[in-house]
Design an enzyme around this catalytic site. Structure first.
Site, PDB file in Angstrom:
ATOM      1  N   GLY A  86      45.634  38.874  40.014  1.00 22.59           N
ATOM      2  CA  GLY A  86      45.164  40.392  39.754  1.00 22.59           C
ATOM      3  C   GLY A  86      45.950  41.168  38.107  1.00 22.59           C
ATOM      4  O   GLY A  86      45.129  42.011  37.958  1.00 22.59           O
ATOM      5  N   ASN A 185      49.926  49.187  47.176  1.00 21.29           N
ATOM      6  CA  ASN A 185      50.716  47.471  47.828  1.00 21.29           C
ATOM      7  C   ASN A 185      52.522  47.759  48.084  1.00 21.29           C
ATOM      8  O   ASN A 185      52.496  47.054  49.293  1.00 21.29           O
ATOM      9  CB  ASN A 185      51.174  46.657  46.519  1.00 21.29           C
ATOM     10  CG  ASN A 185      51.945  47.500  45.423  1.00 21.29           C
ATOM     11  OD1 ASN A 185      51.142  48.705  45.203  1.00 21.29           O
ATOM     12  ND2 ASN A 185      53.301  46.904  44.868  1.00 21.29           N
ATOM     13  N   GLN A 215      45.337  44.807  46.216  1.00 27.58           N
ATOM     14  CA  GLN A 215      46.487  44.472  47.843  1.00 27.58           C
ATOM     15  C   GLN A 215      45.501  44.984  48.886  1.00 27.58           C
ATOM     16  O   GLN A 215      45.587  44.256  50.307  1.00 27.58           O
ATOM     17  CB  GLN A 215      47.176  45.182  48.309  1.00 27.58           C
ATOM     18  CG  GLN A 215      47.941  45.544  49.558  1.00 27.58           C
ATOM     19  CD  GLN A 215      49.124  44.297  49.424  1.00 27.58           C
ATOM     20  OE1 GLN A 215      49.437  43.962  50.117  1.00 27.58           O
ATOM     21  NE2 GLN A 215      49.910  44.138  47.859  1.00 27.58           N
ATOM     22  N   SER A 235      42.682  39.678  43.636  1.00 27.80           N
ATOM     23  CA  SER A 235      43.671  38.213  43.769  1.00 27.80           C
ATOM     24  C   SER A 235      43.683  37.052  45.162  1.00 27.80           C
ATOM     25  O   SER A 235      43.501  38.133  45.875  1.00 27.80           O
ATOM     26  CB  SER A 235      45.247  38.679  43.611  1.00 27.80           C
ATOM     27  OG  SER A 235      46.001  37.474  43.483  1.00 27.80           O
ATOM     28  N   HIS A 237      45.443  34.874  45.803  1.00 32.70           N
ATOM     29  CA  HIS A 237      46.858  34.406  46.794  1.00 32.70           C
ATOM     30  C   HIS A 237      47.163  35.266  47.996  1.00 32.70           C
ATOM     31  O   HIS A 237      47.779  35.173  48.998  1.00 32.70           O
ATOM     32  CB  HIS A 237      48.259  34.144  45.934  1.00 32.70           C
ATOM     33  CG  HIS A 237      48.755  35.496  45.397  1.00 32.70           C
ATOM     34  ND1 HIS A 237      49.786  35.828  45.902  1.00 32.70           N
ATOM     35  CD2 HIS A 237      48.857  36.110  44.358  1.00 32.70           C
ATOM     36  CE1 HIS A 237      50.495  36.865  45.530  1.00 32.70           C
ATOM     37  NE2 HIS A 237      49.802  37.219  44.766  1.00 32.70           N
ATOM     38  N   THR A 273      39.597  27.443  29.649  1.00 33.66           N
ATOM     39  CA  THR A 273      39.028  26.890  30.539  1.00 33.66           C
ATOM     40  C   THR A 273      39.227  26.795  32.196  1.00 33.66           C
ATOM     41  O   THR A 273      40.058  27.184  32.287  1.00 33.66           O
ATOM     42  CB  THR A 273      39.981  24.679  29.897  1.00 33.66           C
ATOM     43  OG1 THR A 273      39.584  24.687  29.058  1.00 33.66           O
ATOM     44  CG2 THR A 273      39.579  23.784  31.252  1.00 33.66           C
ATOM     45  N   CYS A 362      63.073  43.574  40.510  1.00 31.95           N
ATOM     46  CA  CYS A 362      63.302  43.622  38.843  1.00 31.95           C
ATOM     47  C   CYS A 362      62.726  42.413  38.320  1.00 31.95           C
ATOM     48  O   CYS A 362      63.585  41.300  39.527  1.00 31.95           O
ATOM     49  CB  CYS A 362      64.182  44.750  38.739  1.00 31.95           C
ATOM     50  SG  CYS A 362      65.680  43.661  38.400  1.00 31.95           S
TER      51      CYS A 362
END
Lengths: 426, 358
Positions: A86, A185, A215, A235, A237, A273, A362
């Site tokens: 993402g 998110n 999200q 994304s 995952h 790649t 953070c």
């Protein structure tokens, strides 16, 4: 808080990431191990950029995955650019590649840092949101008009960039891109991307609209909600696929310079790649998530409602967003807890086996202040944000345990924690 | 016991945790994120947190990062700046120990059900004859940190552990190397952790308060030089006073921030026989005439003195030096140690030097 025995944990932080689904694992396995064309049992390891049999084997897998992703996201296969996830997709969309598009990027104030930071780095503008975290369409129109609609973005023509230089960027007229996330998110609030697209069309015709759908992708059908965005980030995952892979949809006629210059992969839009196994696993996860979505949205939405209802019954606990007024993703439960230090409540939850989040960390791993809460006007130092997010496989028993644990932990943190002289939650 | 080990990412605290584990305690590591803000640079940087986390993993214990940036700003940084603005010499390490490590961290340890907090300080907790607990000097006299720990008095010491207090720094590094800890050869930390060596104190303060140029005068009031920032001059300072002809035999003997004036004079002008302290906390009762050893800086040596008066109601204490000694800058921490018998090297009291000790 002894070294954690992960088997006993309840994951209430699925918005951060979620486990690989069975379909994704099964799809990736042939690329990681097992029979290969050389007979050595090393999996289908070919580099799709080549031309021989091993390479063609990998290309076939890549092509299939691209078609699957395009089907689920509602675009043409040629409009899918595979990325490392993402953040890369967001950076690519906001900058337009390297060198960046001319003009000023504009994004909402509650974007993920993967959009916010590149926007700021390019001297871009942020647009206010309403108290639920949805972009303020009037303010967006105003901002876009103010910056001017003189979109003069350079175009990338197969190797020679015809736009301005990086240093000229901030002086170039016009809006270069508008970026508004599909769903936030932290809060889970959903934007009306079609309405945003209408504003962009009217006030900055021709300027690409990007939406970070990272999200939203597990829960919303992007074929409808994001169909009017020119650029869409996803994304793997977050929806049961592997980490380190994702995609940026680049709808025609929009083009991008590569962010990563290299061997010309992805139709010269992204060098490097291909992560073949990851891409295949990503496609399988997307397909599986889409197939399960009608059932999981209803089931998880009901579970979340139960979770939220039971938690707001506790003293000093409120939902950050009034969900009757602003729709949110079904897995999100974002709470404000009065009179506690958020970090301490989360530590006590973890001690009792429940992993939740303050939604803003953070780089050191400490919990920091949230730009999202600031943007929606939640600046009361006496309330701590806590985000619990369910995944597609969350169970009623897990929700029960989360509620029990939350109740006990809240009691303890309130009875023992002397609030610091500085006061309040961070 | 269940011990929360404060891990700074340095060698001392990682070895302290290792020793506790060897002794059979249940240990969890925690790094206090005190500084760095958005950029995460400088002290408590991402790399220090990473060193702490990796050391914890090498030792097989869990590790947390606690965000105390607000508390650090409130209790340490803001007073540091205010002291400079008022021409006083602050002690940020003392305040950090007082408010952060042995107050908010100790409270959180309680909340999470730990019996004690351990740090990698070179100091000891000593139980004396009457059963009470005192801070004692660490075995490595060159690294002793009892001075910056002097506010720890009373019951909270029962929940504090200094596992390396009986070791030399050399031995600590050996243990780290033996266990393959990545902190084994890491350099010691600097004095004021939130001020980077590259930017220095002046630019740090200039971002937060207005610094004023000042006139340097001699004891007769004649102008003999100038300084760019009177707030940065400390009593006893010799360099940086820009005296005519590069004269460096004269010392700052008085800093008057309000009138932007620094007075200089020969070393003898700095000498005094008495020292007045305020904000004094004592671990023992100190009557007039009590003989003590007095340390006036983190790495200075202690010198003999006797107590002239002690007013507990106003937390004020007076000292007379056995021999005339250099004046202590206003605001500087002053720590009293025992001079005789079992009290030697134990902290008896601590406070701040006042401006009225001439």
């Amino acid at each position: 808080m002894s070294p954690t025995d992960c088997s006993e944990l309840v994951d209430m932080d699925h918005a951060a990431t979620t486990a690989l689904c069975d379909e994704s694992i099964a799809a990736m396995e042939p690329f990681l191990m097992g029979t290969d064309l050389t007979g050595r049992g090393r999996g289908r390891y070919g580099n799709p950029s080549g031309s021989h049999a091993l390479a063609r084997d990998a290309v076939r897998a890549l092509d299939e995955a691209r078609e699957q992703v395009a089907t689920v996201l509602g675009c043409e296969p040629g409009e899918v650019v595979f990325t490392s996830g993402g953040t890369e997709a967001d950076n690519h969309a906001v900058t337009g590649g390297m060198p960046p598009r001319r003009g000023t990027p504009v994004c909402s104030a509650v974007e993920h840092p993967a959009v916010l930071r590149p926007t700021q780095a390019l001297g871009g503008a942020t647009v206010a949101v309403d108290r639920f975290g949805r972009v303020d369409l009037t303010a967006l129109a105003e901002t876009v008009r103010t910056i001017g609609d003189g979109h003069t973005g350079g175009s990338y023509t197969g190797g020679s960039y015809t736009g301005g230089s990086y240093t000229e960027n901030s002086r170039a007229p016009g809006v270069s891109v508008v970026s508004v996330m599909t769903a936030n998110n932290e809060l889970g609030t959903i934007n009306d991307i079609s309405a945003v697209a209408e504003v962009v069309r009217r006030h900055a015709p021709g300027v690409p609209l990007h939406t970070d759908a990272v999200q939203a992708a597990p829960w919303l059908d992007l074929r409808s909600v994001a169909c009017e965005a020119d650029l869409v980030s996803v994304s793997a995952h977050k929806l049961g696929g592997p980490k380190g892979t994702g995609a940026l949809v680049v709808r025609r006629p929009h083009t991008l310079a590569p962010l990563l210059h290299g061997g010309g992969q992805e139709r010269d839009r992204r060098g490097g790649t291909h992560n073949v196994a990851g891409i295949v696993g990503f496609a399988a996860a997307l397909i599986a998530a889409a197939r399960r979505r009608p059932v999981s949205v209803e089931r998880i939405g009901a579970l979340r409602d139960s979770l939220a209802q039971r938690l707001v019954a506790l003293d000093g606990v409120t939902e950050t967003i009034d969900r009757r007024k602003a729709p949110t993703l079904p897995g999100h439960c974002h709470l404000l807890v009065r009179g506690v230090v958020g970090e301490e409540l989360l530590l006590l939850l973890e001690q009792r086996g429940v992993c939740a989040s303050a939604a803003s960390s953070c780089a050191s791993g400490a919990i920091g202040a949230s730009h999202v809460l600031e943007a929606i006007g939640v600046v009361d130092p006496d309330v701590a944000p806590v985000r619990l997010t369910l995944g597609a496989d969350s169970t009623p028993a897990e929700v029960d345990r989360a509620v029990e644990t939350f109740t006990v932990s809240l009691d303890r943190v309130r009875s023992l924690s002397r609030r610091g002289a500085v006061g309040g939650a961070r | 016991m269940r011990v929360l080990a404060a891990l700074s990412g340095g060698v001392d605290s990682s070895v302290a945790a290792a020793i506790l584990l060897d002794e059979g305690h249940e240990v969890v590591g925690a790094t206090m994120k005190l500084w760095g803000g958005e950029s995460d640079t400088g002290c408590c940087s991402v790399s220090d947190v990473e060193d702490a986390r990796r050391s914890a993993a090498q030792l097989g214990m869990d590790h947390h990062v606690f965000n105390y940036t607000d508390e650090f700003e409130h209790h340490v940084v803001a007073p540091y700046v205010a002291d400079h603005a008022a021409g006083r010499t602050p002690n940020p390490c003392v305040e950090c120990n007082r408010h952060l490590k042995f107050d908010v961290l100790l409270q959180r340890a309680d909340l999470l059900g730990f019996d004690a907090v351990a740090t990698g300080h070179h100091a000891r907790v000593v139980r004396v004859e009457d059963g009470s607990l005192r801070i004692g000097r660490g075995a490595d006299t060159t690294k002793d940190q009892s001075y910056v720990l002097h506010p720890l008095i009373g019951e909270s010491l029962a929940r504090v552990m200094f596992p390396i207090g009986h070791l030399t720094k050399g031995r600590v590094r050996e243990i780290a190397a033996e266990r393959g800890l990545r902190t084994a050869a890491k350099p010691d930390s600097q004095d004021v952790c939130f001020i980077t060596r590259a930017d220095g104190r002046e630019s740090f303060l200039a971002e937060r308060i207005e610094l004023h140029p000042g006139t340097v005068v001699d004891s007769e009031g004649s102008r003999v030089g100038s300084v760019t920032a009177v707030e940065l001059v400390t009593v006893g300072q010799r360099r940086g006073l820009n005296l005519a002809g590069g004269d460096d035999r004269r010392f700052a003997t008085r800093v008057d921030v309000a009138n932007r004036t620094v007075t200089v004079g020969p070393r003898e002008d700095l000498n005094t026989e008495v020292l007045e302290l305020e904000a004094v906390a004592t671990a023992v009762s100190l009557g007039a005439g009590a003989e003590v050893m007095v340390q006036t800086s983190a790495h200075g040596s202690a010198r003999p003195a006797s107590v002239t008066h002690w007013d507990p109601s106003r937390s004020q204490l007076g000292l007379r030096w056995a021999e005339p000694t250099t004046r202590v800058a206003e605001g500087q921490s002053v720590v009293l140690y025992g001079a005789h018998g079992d009290d030697v090297d134990l902290v008896l009291a601590g406070g701040l030097a006042t401006g009225g000790s001439v």
